[in-house]
Write an enzyme that holds these catalytic residues in place. Structure first.
Site, PDB file in Angstrom:
ATOM      1  CE  LYS A  13      -5.603  52.431  13.648  1.00  0.00           C
ATOM      2  NZ  LYS A  13      -6.184  53.070  14.970  1.00  0.00           N
ATOM      3  NE  ARG A  88       0.848  58.775  11.491  1.00  0.00           N
ATOM      4  CZ  ARG A  88       0.037  58.345  12.448  1.00  0.00           C
ATOM      5  NH1 ARG A  88      -1.079  58.712  13.194  1.00  0.00           N
ATOM      6  NH2 ARG A  88       0.617  57.332  13.393  1.00  0.00           N
ATOM      7  NE  ARG A 127      -7.785  50.400  27.940  1.00  0.00           N
ATOM      8  CZ  ARG A 127      -7.606  50.085  26.696  1.00  0.00           C
ATOM      9  NH1 ARG A 127      -7.870  49.013  26.050  1.00  0.00           N
ATOM     10  NH2 ARG A 127      -6.779  50.937  25.942  1.00  0.00           N
ATOM     11  NE  ARG A 139      -2.297  50.085  27.296  1.00  0.00           N
ATOM     12  CZ  ARG A 139      -3.270  49.619  26.179  1.00  0.00           C
ATOM     13  NH1 ARG A 139      -3.996  48.593  26.235  1.00  0.00           N
ATOM     14  NH2 ARG A 139      -3.337  50.247  25.139  1.00  0.00           N
ATOM     15  NE  ARG A 150      -2.440  57.691  21.167  1.00  0.00           N
ATOM     16  CZ  ARG A 150      -2.767  56.385  21.282  1.00  0.00           C
ATOM     17  NH1 ARG A 150      -3.170  56.112  22.508  1.00  0.00           N
ATOM     18  NH2 ARG A 150      -2.645  55.384  20.345  1.00  0.00           N
TER      19      ARG A 150
END
Length: 198
Positions: A13, A88, A127, A139, A150
């Site tokens: 996004k 949301r 990743r 990260r 998440r």
């Protein structure tokens, strides 16, 4: 052009929003950024939000909607905006509709980047492994445990707005597993169709 981008974390996004901001000259509105800005500017809504956040609570729909209302009234959002991370919940979606109708506006399209979540987790794990192998820091968002949490939160909370917008006929589903360029092309086709309808 008033757009809502929907999709799980890691769906792309943010990447697509940056491109749309440049193409249409409209701001991307992220609720997290707006909350921080409202708190920093000490607006009435920002002060309410700070009080809740300082006590460790979750900011209510009323406060979030108030922050959105203040932000879309600013000059740079007069010709439209891209909402990312809002609404949301169905209650927030209904509040947004009411707020826009009061100003004789409406949401033009809801673009969902639909992805295979199993492959998405694999992509994030890879990743993280690549970063470790290269001696780079991983990260925080790419920690597989954090990412899965998440994803669960998205499926539990935010995914419920998709059927809401499907009923209104505003939902456009894009295959988020395509390359960045292909996703961009698919979004452009949807938005071009909107321009032709106007």
């Amino acid at each position: 052009m008033r757009l809502i981008l929907v999709g799980p974390p890691g769906a792309g996004k943010g990447t697509q929003a940056i491109r749309l901001v440049e193409k249409y000259g409209i701001p991307q509105l992220s609720t997290g950024d707006m909350l921080r800005a409202a708190v920093a500017a000490q607006t009435p809504v920002g002060l309410k939000a700070k009080e809740v956040m300082d006590s460790g609570g979750l900011v209510s729909d009323e406060i979030v909607v108030g922050i959105i209302r203040d932000r879309i009234a600013e000059d740079d959002a007069k010709n439209g905006f891209i909402l990312d991370g809002f609404p949301r919940t169905v209650a927030q979606a209904e509040a947004l509709d009411e707020m826009l109708e009061a100003g004789s506006y409406k949401v033009d399209a809801v673009v969902e980047l639909r992805v295979d979540q199993t492959k998405l987790v694999d992509r994030i794990v890879k990743r993280a492994e690549d970063a470790k192998a290269a001696g780079e820091p991983v990260r925080k968002d790419d920690d597989p445990i954090v990412f899965k949490q998440r994803l669960e939160a998205y499926n539990r909370d935010t995914a419920v707005v998709v059927p809401y917008y499907e009923k209104t006929g505003l939902l456009h589903v894009i295959d988020g597993m395509q390359s960045i360029e292909e996703v961009a092309g698919s979004i452009d086709s949807v938005l071009q169709g909107l321009d032709e309808r106007v």
